[in-house]
Design an enzyme around this catalytic site. Sequence first.
Site, PDB file in Angstrom:
ATOM      1  N   SER A   1       0.539  11.564   7.080  1.00 33.64           N
ATOM      2  CA  SER A   1      -0.484  10.353   6.701  1.00 33.64           C
ATOM      3  C   SER A   1      -1.610  10.287   7.784  1.00 33.64           C
ATOM      4  O   SER A   1      -1.246  10.493   8.827  1.00 33.64           O
ATOM      5  CB  SER A   1       0.067   9.524   5.974  1.00 33.64           C
ATOM      6  OG  SER A   1       0.317   8.559   7.121  1.00 33.64           O
ATOM      7  N   LYS A   2      -2.794   9.835   7.248  1.00 28.25           N
ATOM      8  CA  LYS A   2      -3.732   9.542   8.023  1.00 28.25           C
ATOM      9  C   LYS A   2      -3.409   8.481   9.017  1.00 28.25           C
ATOM     10  O   LYS A   2      -3.591   8.406  10.148  1.00 28.25           O
ATOM     11  CB  LYS A   2      -4.937   8.953   7.418  1.00 28.25           C
ATOM     12  CG  LYS A   2      -6.259   8.619   8.105  1.00 28.25           C
ATOM     13  CD  LYS A   2      -7.431   8.371   7.224  1.00 28.25           C
ATOM     14  CE  LYS A   2      -8.334   7.780   7.945  1.00 28.25           C
ATOM     15  NZ  LYS A   2      -8.471   7.563   9.551  1.00 28.25           N
TER      16      LYS A   2
END
Length: 505
Positions: free
Chosen positions: A261-262
């Site tokens: 994920s970011k």
Amino acid sequence: MERKVRVRFAPSPTGPLHIGGVRTALYNYIFARQNGGDMILRIEDTDSKRFVPGAEDYINESLNWLGIGIDEGVREGGKYGPYRQSERKDIYRKYVEQLLEGGKAYMAFDTPEELEKARQEIPNFQYDAHTRDKMRNSLTLPKEEVARMLENGEQYTVRFKIEPDREVVVNDLIRGEVKINSNILDDKVLYKSADGLPTYHLANIVDDHLMEVSHVIRGEEWLPSAPLHVLLYEALGWKDTMPQFVHLPLLLKPVGNGKLSKRDGDKLGFPVFPLEWHDPNSGEVSSGYREQGYLPEAVVNFLALLGWNPGDDTEMMSLEDLIKKFSFEHCSKSGAKFDYKKGIWFNHEYIGLADNERLTELFLPILKEHGVDNPDKEFVAKVIGLVKGRADLVPDLWTQADFFFKAPETYAEKDVKKRWSPETPAIMEELIGVLEGIDDMSSANAEKIVLDWIANKGYHLGNVMNAFRLAVVGQCRGPHMFDITELMPKEEVIRRIRRAIETIK
Ligand code: GLU
């Protein structure tokens, strides 16, 4: 009959392209090139609520930067266009009618409130064969009532009528036969009258069919949609030309479990987007591989190996090599850990291989940021040649070579303590004299003359050379000293030694 290979990358322009999407595009491209096929870029923008301005340009720019070529698309054109789904509205409508007329789909008039109520009253509610008869749709309402509502312009959705108790088989090149029971599927919305647009599922299938897509290569997160897609192909009478499915392994967090994920990138300090992204709504800026100083060939090589291997331990591969070696047989089913440090390693290797002139162009803006305007490019290229082996990312060239462009203003304290003794200034004065006498400052020549002088005088080699380095560089690091002085004007070298003699106490 062998079909012509036609693949598509089909992103939705809902924000910056995630690095996982880039990997999907890359595998599609490699597969197309390997098989003399076509690579399509289709923009899936039927969800107008999630549309983000700039996202489509971002996708184009990213693929272009990485050398992922597109044969057919919005910019490239092609005979299967338009390639933006929002411009294909009329095309989809026909297939909605076809499904309704054939009894494969039905109209549902339930309001959001009614759906919410059903969710609360029926445990694990899903709109399907077991619940649709309790809802307000064209299967349960009298014909005249439906006609009246349509006349009144009441909004509806068209839902796919999934038959219960069927075994659905998805044939996947990486995963083999994936079987599921249709009871777990819900009657997915295929079309919304409110905007006259199909949803992802219908538009995706219709376009893959009309664009004669032979292989659907996409991330594993789309595998749950695949059974529905198989049923849609069947319902539309296109079963025989259904594309071959290929669901690529997920990209996983570098540490811990779950999808990349970011947040992982923010926490560990690596980008999850190819290019820097400026969010038009929040103004938030997310870092990108390009702006961080990665070379595109490093990113390509790194991504190619996330989920695939060449069958031996070759690591360095150009796009050309990848096109020769790639095969789905060597793709893994299980997710690939996003080892971003490996990405840095690749970049280090590729910077080492890159042309000095090319690196110069990438380095000029960084020099400018540091106040170095219009430097002599030939000089910059030579400096880069000297230090590039020490850089992981392009901006590291500055940390490795800053002293070539700016004389040291301070001197590293611990090096001074260790290398600058009360006798040093006199020896440095002497060194100035030696340097002044050298006509040919080429590395080997200057080295010989200076080392002979040190030996003749019986000075301590390490101390003299390190004091020399401290004066010129500001600290005891950097490339071979005489490689440095070969590139630097001799007067500058001498000026720096003088300044060190005056400044260091
Ligand atoms: N529009 C989908 C996406 O954003 C496409 C998925 C697919 O390739 O079918 O990834």
